[in-house]
Design a protein around this motif. Structure first.
Motif, PDB file in Angstrom:
ATOM      1  N   LEU A 173       0.832  -1.194   0.000  1.00  0.00           N
ATOM      2  CA  LEU A 173       0.000   0.000   0.000  1.00  0.00           C
ATOM      3  C   LEU A 173       0.873   1.253   0.000  1.00  0.00           C
ATOM      4  O   LEU A 173       0.590   2.222  -0.705  1.00  0.00           O
ATOM      5  N   VAL A 174       1.951   1.236   0.770  1.00  0.00           N
ATOM      6  CA  VAL A 174       2.869   2.374   0.800  1.00  0.00           C
ATOM      7  C   VAL A 174       3.480   2.594  -0.572  1.00  0.00           C
ATOM      8  O   VAL A 174       3.559   3.723  -1.062  1.00  0.00           O
ATOM      9  N   ALA A 175       3.897   1.508  -1.222  1.00  0.00           N
ATOM     10  CA  ALA A 175       4.474   1.627  -2.564  1.00  0.00           C
ATOM     11  C   ALA A 175       3.457   2.212  -3.541  1.00  0.00           C
ATOM     12  O   ALA A 175       3.785   3.055  -4.385  1.00  0.00           O
ATOM     13  N   GLY A 176       2.213   1.768  -3.416  1.00  0.00           N
ATOM     14  CA  GLY A 176       1.166   2.293  -4.279  1.00  0.00           C
ATOM     15  C   GLY A 176       0.901   3.763  -4.024  1.00  0.00           C
ATOM     16  O   GLY A 176       0.732   4.554  -4.964  1.00  0.00           O
ATOM     17  N   MET A 177       0.874   4.161  -2.738  1.00  0.00           N
ATOM     18  CA  MET A 177       0.672   5.564  -2.404  1.00  0.00           C
ATOM     19  C   MET A 177       1.809   6.424  -2.936  1.00  0.00           C
ATOM     20  O   MET A 177       1.601   7.553  -3.379  1.00  0.00           O
ATOM     21  N   ASN A 178       3.027   5.905  -2.890  1.00  0.00           N
ATOM     22  CA  ASN A 178       4.169   6.649  -3.427  1.00  0.00           C
ATOM     23  C   ASN A 178       4.011   6.884  -4.927  1.00  0.00           C
ATOM     24  O   ASN A 178       4.301   7.969  -5.440  1.00  0.00           O
ATOM     25  N   LYS A 179       3.554   5.861  -5.644  1.00  0.00           N
ATOM     26  CA  LYS A 179       3.333   6.019  -7.078  1.00  0.00           C
ATOM     27  C   LYS A 179       2.222   7.022  -7.353  1.00  0.00           C
ATOM     28  O   LYS A 179       2.295   7.832  -8.273  1.00  0.00           O
ATOM     29  N   CYS A 180       1.164   6.952  -6.538  1.00  0.00           N
ATOM     30  CA  CYS A 180       0.061   7.895  -6.679  1.00  0.00           C
ATOM     31  C   CYS A 180       0.551   9.316  -6.428  1.00  0.00           C
ATOM     32  O   CYS A 180       0.230  10.243  -7.192  1.00  0.00           O
ATOM     33  N   SER A 181       1.335   9.513  -5.378  1.00  0.00           N
ATOM     34  CA  SER A 181       1.871  10.834  -5.073  1.00  0.00           C
ATOM     35  C   SER A 181       2.757  11.351  -6.197  1.00  0.00           C
ATOM     36  O   SER A 181       2.731  12.543  -6.533  1.00  0.00           O
ATOM     37  N   ALA A 182       3.544  10.462  -6.797  1.00  0.00           N
ATOM     38  CA  ALA A 182       4.407  10.864  -7.912  1.00  0.00           C
ATOM     39  C   ALA A 182       3.579  11.309  -9.113  1.00  0.00           C
ATOM     40  O   ALA A 182       3.924  12.289  -9.798  1.00  0.00           O
TER      41      ALA A 182
END
Length: 212
Positions: free
Chosen positions: A163-172
């Motif tokens: 989920l953290v990895a996904g949120m990082n991609k979303c933020s990018a």
């Protein structure tokens, strides 16, 4: 279509996109429902406006808590979204889902749009940000057509490293949009620019609340 192994939701959506032959495509998760007449209303608005995608309302059913919430837009043709329009749809909880939208296939083909499929969540948000960046014309439909069943312990209500990895991609994706679009940062503010530590903390708080 049956895949040889479970490769995750994004891969399944991409396989569906490859196989689809119609003028429009939509997505429905396996444990949700779409109300009758929803697509009739969406297609009528798409035909009338020439929009690239239609957004319709969501009925969220929180199964474990026996609660229901509605997020329903008005009938409105936006054309290409301004940052203010994006912020409005985000705050109304209508932007992020792929499943409350009907996409014009020719738009996806022209821009070579596929679902992010590297094993992390938040692919919906990344895909929809891509639609904004590619200047899709949006129309909203006043219909609570998608019934989204939300269960305790699912990927959106529990902490997982992916989920953290996904949120990082979303933020990018958001940051790239804000950097390239005048007025976007002012409209969207700090929305979703959260650190992995913040995401983890919020998810653990959700788990603690439910267990209490």
């Amino acid at each position: 279509i049956r895949l040889k192994k479970n490769a995750g939701l994004p891969t399944a959506r991409n396989e569906g996109l490859k196989a689809a032959t119609g003028e429009f495509v939509t997505f429905v998760d396996s444990d949700d429902e779409v109300r009758e007449e929803t697509f009739v209303k969406c297609l009528a608005q798409l035909d009338e406006t020439g929009a690239d995608l239609a957004v319709y309302g969501v009925q969220s059913v929180f199964v474990d808590f026996k609660l229901t919430a509605f997020d329903v837009p008005e009938d409105k043709y936006y054309g290409a979204l301004t940052p203010k329009d994006v912020a409005y749809l985000v705050k109304r909880r209508l932007f992020y889902y792929m499943c409350n939208k009907v996409f014009r296939r020719s738009f996806l083909d022209v821009h070579n749009m596929w679902v992010e499929a590297d094993g992390v969540p938040c692919e919906d948000a990344i895909f929809n940000v891509g639609c904004v960046v590619n200047k899709a014309k949006w129309v909203t439909v006043a219909c609570p057509g998608y019934v989204y069943y939300r269960y305790d312990g699912t990927i959106c209500s529990s902490y997982k490293p992916t989920l953290v990895a996904g949120m990082n991609k979303c933020s990018a994706a958001w940051k790239a949009y804000k950097d390239a679009t005048p007025g976007a940062y002012e409209a969207l503010g700090q929305y979703d620019e959260r650190s992995p530590q913040t995401v983890a903390s919020e998810q653990w708080k959700n788990i603690w609340r439910r267990s209490s």
